[in-house]
Design an enzyme around this catalytic site. Sequence first.
Site, short mmCIF file in Angstrom:
data_model
loop_
_atom_site.label_atom_id
_atom_site.label_comp_id
_atom_site.label_asym_id
_atom_site.label_seq_id
_atom_site.Cartn_x
_atom_site.Cartn_y
_atom_site.Cartn_z
N LYS A 1 0.87 -1.17 0.00
CA LYS A 1 0.00 0.00 0.00
C LYS A 1 0.91 1.23 0.00
O LYS A 1 1.69 1.45 0.93
CB LYS A 1 -0.88 0.00 1.24
CG LYS A 1 -1.82 1.20 1.31
CD LYS A 1 -2.68 1.16 2.56
CE LYS A 1 -3.65 2.33 2.58
NZ LYS A 1 -4.47 2.33 3.80
N LYS B 1 -2.05 -1.61 -3.91
CA LYS B 1 -2.94 -0.46 -3.85
C LYS B 1 -2.12 0.82 -3.91
O LYS B 1 -1.17 0.95 -3.15
CB LYS B 1 -3.73 -0.52 -2.54
CG LYS B 1 -4.63 0.65 -2.27
CD LYS B 1 -5.13 0.58 -0.87
CE LYS B 1 -5.86 1.88 -0.60
NZ LYS B 1 -6.37 1.98 0.72
C1 PBG Z 1 -7.28 3.62 5.39
C2 PBG Z 1 -7.62 3.34 3.97
C3 PBG Z 1 -7.45 4.21 2.88
C4 PBG Z 1 -7.99 3.54 1.77
C5 PBG Z 1 -8.43 2.30 2.21
N1 PBG Z 1 -8.18 2.18 3.56
C6 PBG Z 1 -6.93 5.58 2.80
C7 PBG Z 1 -5.64 5.93 3.41
O1 PBG Z 1 -4.74 5.11 3.57
O2 PBG Z 1 -5.54 7.11 3.76
C8 PBG Z 1 -8.07 4.10 0.38
C9 PBG Z 1 -9.19 3.61 -0.47
C10 PBG Z 1 -9.45 4.43 -1.68
O3 PBG Z 1 -8.80 5.47 -1.93
O4 PBG Z 1 -10.37 4.06 -2.45
N2 PBG Z 1 -6.25 2.91 5.94
ZN ZN Z 2 -5.77 3.79 8.04
#
Ligand code: PBG
Ligand code: ZN
Length: 349
Positions: free
Chosen positions: A219, A272
Site C-alpha cells: 500500500k 494499492k
Molecule cells: C485507510 C484506507 C485508505 C484507503 C483504504 N483504507 C486511505 C488511506 O490510507 O488514507 C483508500 C481507499 C481508496 O482510496 O479508495 N487505511
Molecule cells: Zn488507516
Amino acid sequence: MIRHPAFRPRRMRRREGLRRLIRETHLTSDRLVMPLFVRPGAKVRAPIASLPGQFQLSVDELVRECEDLAKHGVPAILLFGLPAGPKDERGSGAYAKDGIIQQAVRAIKARVPELVVMTDVCLCGYTSHGHCGVVKTPGGTRRGKRKSKSLPKTLQEGEYWVDNDATLELLGRVAVSHAQAGADLVAPSDMMDGNVGAVRQALDAEDFSDTAIMGYSAKYASSFYGPFRAAANSAPAFGDRRTYQMDIANATEAVREAQLDVAQGADLIMVKPALAYLDVICRIKQAIPHPLAAFNVSGEYAMVRAAASRGWLAERPAWWEMLVAIRRAGADLLITYWAKEAARALRSG
Ligand code: PBG
Ligand code: ZN
C-alpha cells in the site's frame, strides 16, 4: 523489398468473433469486490461529493445495497465505517462491540448471508488525529490527563511517531470484534510491520481460525486516496502517512512486503492503488504464487467520473479498460467502485 507481410496480426482482428478467439484477458464478476461506506442513522443514503455515484449508507440502506449487489452477481464487499461517537487518540470506536462496522456486519449476515463480507481493519477513521495507529510525541504515548487535549495540528515529521507495536495490539482487537460480528475476512490496511501476524494470532486466540485475512501488502503513500479520505473522514490532522505507507518509487520492496504478509498467514495479498502500480502487480504475481487483489482506488474512480461528466471521455469503456489492464497485469481480485456496473455489464454482455 517485402511487399506482402508474411504474418498479418490484423487478420485476427477483422471481426469480433475472431478477436474473441484470441482474447487473453477476461473480466468476470466472480472476481469483483465492492467497497462500501456505512454511517450511523436510518434511511440515510448520503451522496459522496468526492465520489459521484457512491454513498454513505446507514445500516438499513446498506443491507438493501448488499441485496442488490448479490442480485447483480457481485460476490463480495469491503466495508469502511464512519463512527457515531467522538473520536479518541486510540481509535476505540473501531473495536467497540456495538460500533458501526460491527452492527453493519451483523445486519448483512442476517439478511444476505451468501455475500462475502470483508472489513477494513484500521484506526484512521476512528482516531482524533486521523493516523492509522497510536501516535507518540516526545512526551511519551499520550494517555491519562492529557488525553482530552488534542494533538497540535502543526506537528511535522520527526515531531511525532506512529508506534508500530502499540498499534498491533489494537488492530488485533478490531479484527476480533469484526470476526465476532460475522465478517468472513478482515483486511488490515494500516501498514504497520507485523500487522497480518498480529491479527492472525489475535483471531486464532479467540477461536476465529477460519476468519480469513487480506493483507494490504503493498500500500503506497499515494495521492489517489484523496476522495476516499473525504468520504471516510479519515485524513490525518497533521503530517502524512509516509512513515508507514510505501514510498511510491519502490517496487522490489513491494515484493518483500507481500512475502512478509504471506509468511504471517495472509490468505490474500493486495497492491494499492492499482492503475499507477501495474508493474508492481505484475512483479508480485510472478514472484509469489498466492491470490492477489488490486484496489482500484477512489482517485482512479474520481478521475474517470470527473472527465466523463465533462464529456472528455466515455466512462464505461474507460473503466472497462482499467479493469482489464489490472487483470492483465496479474491481479486475481478487483476491488473497485465500479463493481456493480461491471457485474451488470458482464451479465448483459
Ligand atoms: C485507510 C484506507 C485508505 C484507503 C483504504 N483504507 C486511505 C488511506 O490510507 O488514507 C483508500 C481507499 C481508496 O482510496 O479508495 N487505511
Ligand atoms: Zn488507516
